[in-house]
Design an enzyme around this catalytic site. Sequence first.
Site, short mmCIF file in Angstrom:
data_model
loop_
_atom_site.label_atom_id
_atom_site.label_comp_id
_atom_site.label_asym_id
_atom_site.label_seq_id
_atom_site.Cartn_x
_atom_site.Cartn_y
_atom_site.Cartn_z
CD1 TRP A 100 -48.38 20.99 -17.84
CD2 TRP A 100 -46.56 20.91 -19.12
NE1 TRP A 100 -48.79 20.96 -19.16
CE2 TRP A 100 -47.70 20.91 -19.96
CE3 TRP A 100 -45.28 20.87 -19.71
CZ2 TRP A 100 -47.60 20.87 -21.35
CZ3 TRP A 100 -45.19 20.82 -21.10
CH2 TRP A 100 -46.33 20.82 -21.90
CG ASP A 171 -45.19 26.07 -15.08
OD1 ASP A 171 -45.76 27.02 -15.63
OD2 ASP A 171 -45.08 24.94 -15.60
CE LYS A 195 -50.77 25.57 -22.26
NZ LYS A 195 -49.73 25.22 -21.34
C1 LIG Z 1 -48.41 24.41 -21.46
C2 LIG Z 1 -47.64 24.36 -20.21
C3 LIG Z 1 -46.23 24.37 -20.18
C4 LIG Z 1 -45.40 24.31 -21.44
O1 LIG Z 1 -45.42 25.50 -22.11
P1 LIG Z 1 -44.61 25.73 -23.47
O2 LIG Z 1 -44.79 27.18 -23.65
O3 LIG Z 1 -45.26 24.88 -24.50
O4 LIG Z 1 -43.20 25.36 -23.24
C5 LIG Z 1 -45.60 24.40 -18.97
N1 LIG Z 1 -46.29 24.39 -17.83
C6 LIG Z 1 -47.64 24.36 -17.79
C7 LIG Z 1 -48.35 24.37 -16.49
C8 LIG Z 1 -48.35 24.34 -18.98
O5 LIG Z 1 -49.69 24.33 -18.96
#
Ligand SMILES: *Cc1c(COP(=O)(O)O)cnc(C)c1O
Length: 361
Positions: A100, A171, A195
């Site tokens: 990511w 993030d 998540k």
């Molecule tokens: C799942 C995830 C993403 C991507 O998320 P989307 O909503 O599918 O774009 C980005 N960063 C992390 C740390 C993730 O676990």
Amino acid sequence: MRKWNFSSGPAVLPEPVLARAQAAVWDLDGSGIGVLEHSHRGPELMAVLARTEALVREVANVPDDYDVLFLQGGGSSQFFMVPMSFLGGGTADYCATGVWSQKAIAEAGRFGTVHVACSSEADRFTSIPSPAQTTWSAAPAYAHFTSNNTIYGTQWREEPAVPPGVPLVCDASSDLFSKPIDIGRYALIYAGAQKNLGPAGVTLVIARKAFVARGRTDLPTMLQYRTHAAHQSMFNTPPTFGIYILGEVLAWLKAEGGLAAMAARNQAKAAVLYAALDESRQFRGVVRPDARSLMNVTFRASSGALDAAFVAEAEAAGFSGLAGHRSVGGMRASIYNAFPPAGVDALVGFMRDFEARHPAA
Ligand SMILES: *Cc1c(COP(=O)(O)O)cnc(C)c1O
């Protein structure tokens, strides 16, 4: 019968939330109209949005000079929205701790220069870089890190020590609100909800108002944070159902004791699983102990064939979603806030049973 759901995302939600949502799909708060059917400009949905924002602020102790935004496009859209607004041909520092982060780096490269301040790529992302392994550039527009690396199963214990005055961007898609957080340390923090916070389709962004004000003004309206801040996330139709569920999840989290209680619960759950891995002769944790994630526990059996056998047998026994990410293989147990401690105990019991049937050589 419901399974133990170890999916990395979309992921398990608290059962009381699902029960309330079932009723709200039929009739939201006694309004005679279901939550999916309400106008976002009507008083019922406006109330949902207001109470959800208030819960975000209360649960995470968000300072008043921060905007709370409910956006769309997932965590992945933040990978470009951040540099598009704030990089402007300059340099931004990124910590490369997994897939990511690398995706975020790739998007930032479209809008300026990326300085990789630290990276754990050399050990295949099984560690978190230390301050001694980190070199910041002279005056970056911001510094970006990924607080929990969902795929590899590593997690920062604390924020990287960016030089004073450098805006910190994070993030936190897979660990936001899994433990207490000092929002004041961040210029902007974002998380796709699916998540740890709610369903797919809503992305929570918390950003310092002064930082938002610095963003470029010549971008498409929808791609400027200020647009959403000025309209309380109602510039266009927001993801109403996702916001509703996020609010219910936060109400549940508050009733459970808030972020400190979540942290204690998550610590305890992860400790049970890592202890089982450490004492097993068949299974082992993949990442360095000091980088272990409390959210995504990655592990392997003694051979690839036994990994596959374990995942298949576990699935048949009601433990779902344990296969590791396709890029790394092995196993991954995602045990976010809503994952019940009893499910971790059940998994450990199943692992012992598997090991008895398949002893390590
Ligand atoms: C799942 C995830 C993403 C991507 O998320 P989307 O909503 O599918 O774009 C980005 N960063 C992390 C740390 C993730 O676990």
